[in-house]
Design an enzyme around this catalytic site. Sequence first.
Site, PDB file in Angstrom:
ATOM      1  N   LYS A 126       0.812  -1.217   0.000  1.00 12.77           N
ATOM      2  CA  LYS A 126       0.000   0.000   0.000  1.00 12.77           C
ATOM      3  C   LYS A 126       0.849   1.273   0.000  1.00 12.77           C
ATOM      4  CE  LYS A 126      -4.349  -1.725   1.857  1.00 12.77           C
ATOM      5  NZ  LYS A 126      -4.103  -3.133   1.571  1.00 12.77           N
ATOM      6  N   GLU A 210      -3.039   6.877   7.328  1.00 15.23           N
ATOM      7  CA  GLU A 210      -3.497   7.969   6.466  1.00 15.23           C
ATOM      8  C   GLU A 210      -4.737   8.599   7.056  1.00 15.23           C
ATOM      9  OE1 GLU A 210      -3.898   5.848   2.813  1.00 15.23           O
ATOM     10  OE2 GLU A 210      -5.943   5.185   3.240  1.00 15.23           O
ATOM     11  N   ASN A 245     -15.123  -2.913   7.959  1.00 17.13           N
ATOM     12  CA  ASN A 245     -14.382  -2.646   6.717  1.00 17.13           C
ATOM     13  C   ASN A 245     -14.508  -3.763   5.690  1.00 17.13           C
ATOM     14  OD1 ASN A 245     -13.228  -0.113   7.607  1.00 17.13           O
ATOM     15  ND2 ASN A 245     -11.961  -1.329   8.976  1.00 17.13           N
ATOM     16  N   GLU A 285      -9.792   0.713  -6.102  1.00 12.05           N
ATOM     17  CA  GLU A 285     -10.794   1.157  -5.134  1.00 12.05           C
ATOM     18  C   GLU A 285     -10.585   2.621  -4.778  1.00 12.05           C
ATOM     19  OE1 GLU A 285     -10.986  -1.481  -1.801  1.00 12.05           O
ATOM     20  OE2 GLU A 285     -11.494  -3.206  -3.045  1.00 12.05           O
ATOM     21  N   GLU A 298      -6.785   1.675  -2.840  1.00 15.13           N
ATOM     22  CA  GLU A 298      -5.856   0.574  -3.098  1.00 15.13           C
ATOM     23  C   GLU A 298      -6.237  -0.077  -4.420  1.00 15.13           C
ATOM     24  OE1 GLU A 298      -6.267  -2.259   0.066  1.00 15.13           O
ATOM     25  OE2 GLU A 298      -8.305  -2.806  -0.474  1.00 15.13           O
ATOM     26  N   ARG A 302      -6.362  -8.929  -8.285  1.00  9.77           N
ATOM     27  CA  ARG A 302      -6.994 -10.253  -8.362  1.00  9.77           C
ATOM     28  C   ARG A 302      -8.448 -10.063  -8.756  1.00  9.77           C
ATOM     29  NH1 ARG A 302     -10.192 -10.096  -3.802  1.00  9.77           N
ATOM     30  NH2 ARG A 302      -9.380  -8.885  -2.052  1.00  9.77           N
ATOM     31  N   PHE A 358     -23.218  -6.649  14.053  1.00  7.63           N
ATOM     32  CA  PHE A 358     -23.606  -6.761  12.641  1.00  7.63           C
ATOM     33  C   PHE A 358     -23.069  -8.031  11.981  1.00  7.63           C
ATOM     34  CE2 PHE A 358     -23.508  -2.103  13.404  1.00  7.63           C
ATOM     35  CZ  PHE A 358     -24.868  -1.885  13.343  1.00  7.63           C
TER      36      PHE A 358
END
Length: 677
Positions: A126, A210, A245, A285, A298, A302, A358
């Site tokens: 990254k 970040e 996430n 993304e 990122e 794949r 969740f």
Amino acid sequence: CAVHSRVQYSTVYNPSEKVMHTVCGCVMKTCKKMGIQTVAVHSEVDSSAVHVKMADEAVCVGPAPTNKSYLNMDAIMDAIRATGAQAVHPGYGFLSENKEFAKRLAAEGVTFIGPDTQAIQAMGDKIESKLIAKAAKVNTIPGFDGVVKTAEEAVKIAQDIGYPVMIKASAGGGGKGMRIAWNDEETREGFRFSSQEAASSFGDDRLLIEKYIDNPRHIEIQVLADKHGNALWLNERECSIQRRNQKVVEEAPSTFLDPVTRQAMGEQAVQLARAVQYSSAGTVEFLVDSKKNFYFLEMNTRLQVEHPITECITGLDLVEQMIRVAKGYQLQHKQQDIPINGWAIETRVYAEDPYKSFGLPSIGWLSQYQEPLNLSNVRVDSGIQEGSDISIYYDPMISKLVTYGATRGEALARMEEALDNYVIRGVTHNIPLLREIITHPRFISGDINTNFLPEVYPEGFKGHQLEEDKRRELVASAVALHITAQLRSQKVLGNLRVSSTPVECNHWELCVELGERRHVADVTKSGNIYTVEVDGNKVEISGEWNLASPLLPLRINGKHRMLQCLSRDISGKIVLQYLGTSFKLRVLSKLAAELNSYMPEKVAEDTSSILRSPMPGTVVAVSVKPGDTVAEGQEICVIEAMKMQNSLTAVKQAKVKSVHCKPGETVGEGDLLIELE
């Protein structure tokens, strides 16, 4: 390699093109269409998995833990040599973005169906990918471009950037090794957990930090490039509905993007692909803010789990395109050829308890399993079948449920129907949550962001909240089912058990318990139609009343409803799945209801002094010992389940009475971990 594809919407394969003879991987359906023989690799616990049965050959590569099987490069290379496989498709995870694996394949002369090692390395890191993106004039998020080595260094960097910040694994993906921090203490904790998860999932504990963009949308661009310099963007996928996430619901196209923004994002995605000489299918993304500013997040080198929705709206089979590119063929299409035809939605069906954060993992044996493939424009990509075991070792995904329509409204209506028709027994699943999401007014209007779930359900997900008319429908359905079962039990092979039994009764007075409330139901029956008066309101129900079927298609006040009877017993207890959520009811005669009021109630367990495991998993760390005093909110232990680490904390200040677990132990859901005084 536990997920296989059932490709419904795809281009027609050109048999004149020469491709590989044998592929090792888990993209069986497309390979069979292309006439390619397949080899499946599997762990010991996956020996009966669907992808193993679909393949022409199968090789066991080790025991259940991923580091001894699906991440065991030596064993996989041995399987390739033993079977003579000419190419490998790595699927969605495990070694799909591992440059060392791609290098080893190249050294053996085996084709890797994916990008080359240089692109995997550049985009898999990254930190490096962000620098390359900046150089390629792709919008990036403000942050620290180096590797963060210690927790205190992380705090200093976070303070310089300004809170909130995102701490994430440099080699990460799939939500693993990611934490949001709003202060110094959360940064220290996030650094510890992210580095541990990163080491566990990717064998690389490097982290970067970040700026965290609050309330963004997560929108990604599918790219496809060949080895001849051609590159396309295949429109976007909206992936904003997430928990921890990780994506839960995706759709293509996005309701938010206009043609100008879509083109700008697509062109930047292609610029990035060209910058690393990318060749294969990949995903770039972006985070998109409320003003349609977008920032590179990122690149996944794949095939993405959510790729089917792109196939639906473009008509391209991405696996087929990857195989063609790997063999050296040029792309068959130009940018102007890529359409947006209709709308596609994907929900990720997980073996999870949606009422816990969740979705905390659930394990078990699939005693009954029936996909809604009887419906048109429905696609199910699954790696399990009736009788499969959902274990603690792998991702808890059951399937990807995809629906397609000419409009978004059509696709949503079909998704609602598909979820109602999906039969899953033996494990807890997240269909209640999925159905609530896709029918929520905010989702329907397109007003979504990555914080959708905590914003809509600030107290946690509680299932469908019944309005009074829906409550009456449910009560009436339970009553009709109860009477149908009673009438059937009076007969043997269609004849009355006792010949002198009087004429069949067609009027009943019953009581129904649902939650904390009790309802009086007056019932009459005419043929297959029940008229149930619930608290003074009439409900008319008709149906086939097949008690052997897991599905109960009913007409309630003239409207079609699909219910599922999950269980029922002779005491009148019935569990019905209605509008996606399971409800417990009890149907009693008036006398039984009166007598039931005298029964003592079971006293609930005092959970303030004990800590039980909320999920099956492995104990990673125990932070206390008997005699220690813990503060409210203090970490007591850490449980790892399906590659995610979960910190369990004290609910009050107290002294530790006893500890019932230790690091390395496997625990089940509900197992006692810690007792407090």
